[in-house]
Design an enzyme around this catalytic site. Sequence first.
Site, PDB file in Angstrom:
ATOM      1  CE  LYS A 184      -3.819   1.963   2.773  1.00 20.74           C
ATOM      2  NZ  LYS A 184      -4.612   1.784   4.004  1.00 20.74           N
ATOM      3  CB  SER A 208      -7.919   3.613   3.100  1.00 19.23           C
ATOM      4  OG  SER A 208      -7.011   3.028   4.016  1.00 19.23           O
ATOM      5  CB  SER A 237      -8.037   0.891   6.121  1.00 17.98           C
ATOM      6  OG  SER A 237      -8.755   2.098   6.063  1.00 17.98           O
TER       7      SER A 237
END
Lengths: 468, 463, 93
Positions: free
Chosen positions: A61, A136, A160
């Site tokens: 990420k 996210s 997330s």
Amino acid sequence: MTDTLRLTAEEAMGLIERSEASGAELHRAYLDAIGERDGELHAYLTTVEAAEGAGVPIALKDVISTKGVETTAGSKILAGYKPVFDSTVAACCKEAGLPLIGKTNLDEFAMGSSTENSAYGPTRNPWDPERVPGGSSGGSAAAVAGGLAPWALGSDTGGSIKQPAALCGLVGLRPTYGTVSRYGIVAFASSLDQVGPLTKTVRDAAFLYRIIAGRDPLDSTTVDLPEPVELPETEDLKGLRIGVPRELNEAEGIEPGVSEAVQRAIELCRELGAEVGETTLPRSVEFGMPCYYLIAPSEASSNLARYDGVRYGPRSGKGDIREMYMQTRDEGFGDEPKRRIMLGTYALSAGYYDAFYGQAQKVRTVIRDEFAAALEQFDVLISPTSPTVAFPLGAKTENPLAMYLSDVLAIPPNMAGLPGLSIPCGLSEGLPVGLQLIGPQFSENLLFRTGHALERAIGFDFVPERLR
Amino acid sequence: MKWAPVIGLEIHIHLKTKTKMFCRCELEYGAEENSRTCPVCLAHPGTLPVPNARAIEMTILLGHALQCEVVERSVFHRKHYFYPDLPKGYQISQYDQPLCVNGRFALADGSEVGITRAHLEEDAAKNVHMGGSGGRIAGADRTLVDYNRAGTPLVEIVTEPDLRSSEQAKRFLQLLRQTVVELGISDAEMEKGSLRFDVNVSIRPEGSDELRTRTELKNMNSFNFAAKGIEREIKRQIGIYESGGEVEQETLHFDPGNESAPPLRSKEEAQDYRYLPEPDLVPLVPGRELVERLRGELPELPGARIARLADELDTDLAEGLVTSGRDRLFEQVPGERRAVANVLMNQWAATGVDPAAVDADELGKLIEARDRIPRAAFTEALEATGEPGFEAERYLADGQIEATADLEPLVEHVLAANPSQVDDYRGGKEGLLGFFVGQVMKETGGRANPKLVNELLREKLKA
Amino acid sequence: MAITRDEVLHVARLARLALTDEEVERLGSQLSAILEAVGKVAELDLADVEPTSHPLDLANVSADDESRPSLSADEVFANAPDREDDFFRVPPA
Ligand SMILES: [Mg+2]
Ligand SMILES: [Zn+2]
């Protein structure tokens, strides 16, 4: 030809061990898959053409700082920023020989539940490109579900990792706070942020957690694991006490299809030999969200103060330093970070601290105590991960509060620093449903064992139907 | 009406650790700009603070010296404001749970100053304002930032408003400075910025115990300027009250150059620091064992030594000796106490000789004979007290060898007899000069004029 | 809990955000709605409850005072928007 959609990380390890594929060949295969499908999915912000390492390639990420590789946190305010150091988890991956495939898309500064808040455009769900992958860590989830990475790391502040895992039919572990280093992870809310794996199987998650977990001298809030990470083997749940917290399972807004899939999984637990009973978390669900939306934005407003255009990142504005700050930050931050900075600044400003941040910290104590009580009666708690399956792009972008509700079930255990494992437990309207397993602090091994047994019994096919 | 000043101090002291407070960059004053920086002290995304264990110990040690309670639990907070010297947008500082509280510090005059707190924090970076006149903020067209200083461990000491005159404030600061220097926790040098302080001043009618509005004088850069600034501020406040006005709470920037104190920050720009418990750090819970071990490490403190010396001297002299770091020498030098003290504080002080280099007995002999030799010879002798092998005798007896012609052959002889030392000296070991001086002194039975020997040696060794 | 336009502007100044008029309007009404929702925490009487600032009960984590290498000048300024000699350069402060 490697079937990147179906290959698990463990299987990839087997290929490498048996010399049927090299790390470099696998890396190439994923880049090819990205060439094929990422135009539609937009899971990646950056890909790495030549990466070191003989192991199973990985996607990170874009909040995870990677030396020499652009790390933007999905924000314009970090456009072009190339860290001169590796985050500890990136260094762990390197040390384990995992070649970096690329950096995945996310809601800006990890603030969001749909990956639509990225300054670089949304990511789409591999099960249905008209829908969001969750967020996210939506880029990491879409990359793994879409066969663009065998496994990936995400980060979880208020759901997330767990929520996008649920929406993309994957396994996602939000580890116990303090077991994975935050050094070099672009900070959102320091007392909540935690990095963890997004994988196709529970065993893959255990493999990856083993690589990244442990005390880091660069992060004062980390601890050593009390016991080594075990790869789950057992396929029953004999002797396990599983609690079903009423409020987490009956919350307003849980879709019937989600409830049904979770009910079937709870039945399976009984069949696998577990003792199942109802329990209660009277205030954790009702007050978890408000508590989270005070603590996270307050800490975020502080963590985002360093983006000032002085030492790195783009700069705008003419005139004096004050104008430079205001313009740089106004142009650099998108809507959601601005909303949270404003909310957090307000909550911390003179006269409001006790009523907001201070009170929220006390609510946190209440939530902690409630979970501790429930976990005295039961080994593991169970609930849906997300009240809904993947929703259409744009469905909630106009209403921040509706978007926030997407994490209503994922947030409460996070506030207590508890680990949570989301595994797919079936489909609703053709879209994956996630099951959340919650245990006491440092109970990852137990969650892996539980998740693994259920995973075997459920037999969920993680390859999106339309791509099979 | 008679007015009485009420003065409190806030002192910032750089700790003399090897590394910064929250990262392990080396602290080196005067290093190349930004060469002592890392992702942590440049506040790169995701970086985290790790506290310096030594800085915590030093603060506890200081707490003991200030007779503070060392608390059972202390936490760091974030203090927010935007300025380019503050890389994270917040300073990490102990806010409502400082490490040391409720202390007191005794002054030579017998008074005691309450110590509200002593807490740990990090220093900011150094800004250089360019393009304006003389590096001033006003009129600058750009600011240059050097983050080497950012993150230097800093102890902030806050006193109660217990000081009653500018002179007393100055003495407090001098004694405090000497104390931290002797504790080995700071250089406390104002020129280097390792000791800085702000002064809070208010006045009230004599005899009253009300507390009136105070003003804050910032950026004091010497004890004397501070005393001057306080005096002037007291006068200004008296002027305001006597003409029927009200003193406004404000921060004044003292400028010793033009002797004015323009306001730095007015009320409307009042800061809102949005304090937040630092979530990247865990609480400090100093173990009682550590606290007691550090208490055991306390040396005899300057304040105690002043009290002891004041029995045989007057307080001013005792205080002067101790705060100038000359009292240890004083205690070793034999002779009439007051005479020794006076010479040490006056003529000898003017020589700048390092007390540690002095043979106390020889100095004692010299002081004893001070009235029997010419003033110039006495001064010259005092200047030589730091030379190796200094013997008072040579200066007391007549017949000091003063002529170059007499000394030159001796110097040449010494150099010829020590060829390897000569080579070493020329190779850069200039510390050997003292060795040669000593040899010449030996040859002459100490009668050579040391200044002349020095000059001759330097000259010959240059060749 | 409605937040006034002045409060929005004040908070934006504190946070160094130069909001456009449109943003002030939109953020203002969104913040009011969010504050209304989060204000719910006030419903609980928690006078006797200790705050939790950290999920783990840790204390006394520190490092020895041993230096580690700093960055090279190239690394220090690798991402700098502006530089003069070995300083970071910014508009007048
Ligand atoms: Mg301070
Ligand atoms: Zn550093």
